[in-house]
Design a protein around this motif. Structure first.
Motif, short mmCIF file in Angstrom:
data_model
loop_
_atom_site.label_atom_id
_atom_site.label_comp_id
_atom_site.label_asym_id
_atom_site.label_seq_id
_atom_site.Cartn_x
_atom_site.Cartn_y
_atom_site.Cartn_z
N ASN A 237 0.92 -1.22 -0.15
CA ASN A 237 0.06 -0.01 0.10
C ASN A 237 0.83 1.36 0.09
O ASN A 237 1.96 1.27 0.62
CB ASN A 237 -0.97 -0.01 1.22
N CYS A 238 0.34 2.01 -0.71
CA CYS A 238 1.14 3.59 -0.74
C CYS A 238 1.31 4.13 0.69
O CYS A 238 0.05 4.26 1.37
CB CYS A 238 0.21 4.54 -1.69
N PRO A 239 2.43 4.54 1.07
CA PRO A 239 2.70 5.19 2.27
C PRO A 239 1.97 6.69 2.49
O PRO A 239 1.95 6.92 3.70
CB PRO A 239 4.32 5.34 2.44
N ILE A 240 1.66 7.12 1.52
CA ILE A 240 1.02 8.46 1.55
C ILE A 240 -0.49 8.31 1.49
O ILE A 240 -1.01 9.01 2.50
CB ILE A 240 1.49 9.30 0.18
N CYS A 241 -1.08 7.64 0.65
CA CYS A 241 -2.60 7.64 0.64
C CYS A 241 -3.15 6.30 1.03
O CYS A 241 -4.23 6.18 1.17
CB CYS A 241 -3.11 8.06 -0.81
N ASN A 242 -2.16 5.50 1.30
CA ASN A 242 -2.53 4.04 1.87
C ASN A 242 -3.45 3.21 0.75
O ASN A 242 -3.91 2.20 1.16
CB ASN A 242 -3.51 4.21 3.31
N THR B 205 -1.89 8.35 -8.23
CA THR B 205 -2.40 9.42 -7.52
C THR B 205 -1.46 10.17 -6.84
O THR B 205 -1.38 11.50 -6.97
CB THR B 205 -3.35 8.94 -6.34
N CYS B 206 -0.43 9.70 -6.08
CA CYS B 206 0.44 10.44 -5.28
C CYS B 206 1.96 10.34 -6.27
O CYS B 206 2.92 11.11 -5.73
CB CYS B 206 0.96 9.72 -4.16
N ARG B 207 2.09 9.87 -7.49
CA ARG B 207 3.11 9.86 -8.36
C ARG B 207 4.41 9.36 -7.66
O ARG B 207 5.34 10.27 -7.74
CB ARG B 207 3.39 11.39 -8.79
ZN ZN Z 1 -0.65 7.13 -2.94
#
Ligand code: ZN
Length: 71
Positions: free
Chosen positions: A2-7, A63-65
């Motif tokens: 999972n993305c550490p920014i948006c999960n 999404t977060c690039r």
């Molecule tokens: Zn993200």
């Protein structure tokens, strides 16, 4: 993963280069005529393999690039 920014779940794939590139890491970017391995803090991220694009398994969040990979 999972993305550490948006999960949200990250897309699995490969980070790859143009046909003659390889990735390394160091404290600073070596000059063009310098042997990159002599730069302070040099770490080889992707070895060069003959006949293949240099690549590494990676996860991407569009999404977060953000692209993440382990070397
Ligand atoms: Zn993200």
């Amino acid at each position: 993963m999972n993305c550490p920014i948006c999960n949200q779940e990250m897309k699995k794939g490969y980070l790859f280069t143009t046909k003659d590139g390889a990735f390394s890491f160091a404290d600073a970017v070596p000059r063009m005529l310098q042997n990159a391995r002599t730069e302070e803090g040099f770490i080889e991220i992707t070895p060069i393999k003959a006949g293949q694009r240099v690549h590494i398994e990676a996860y991407c969040c569009e999404t977060c690039r953000l692209v993440q990979f382990r070397y």
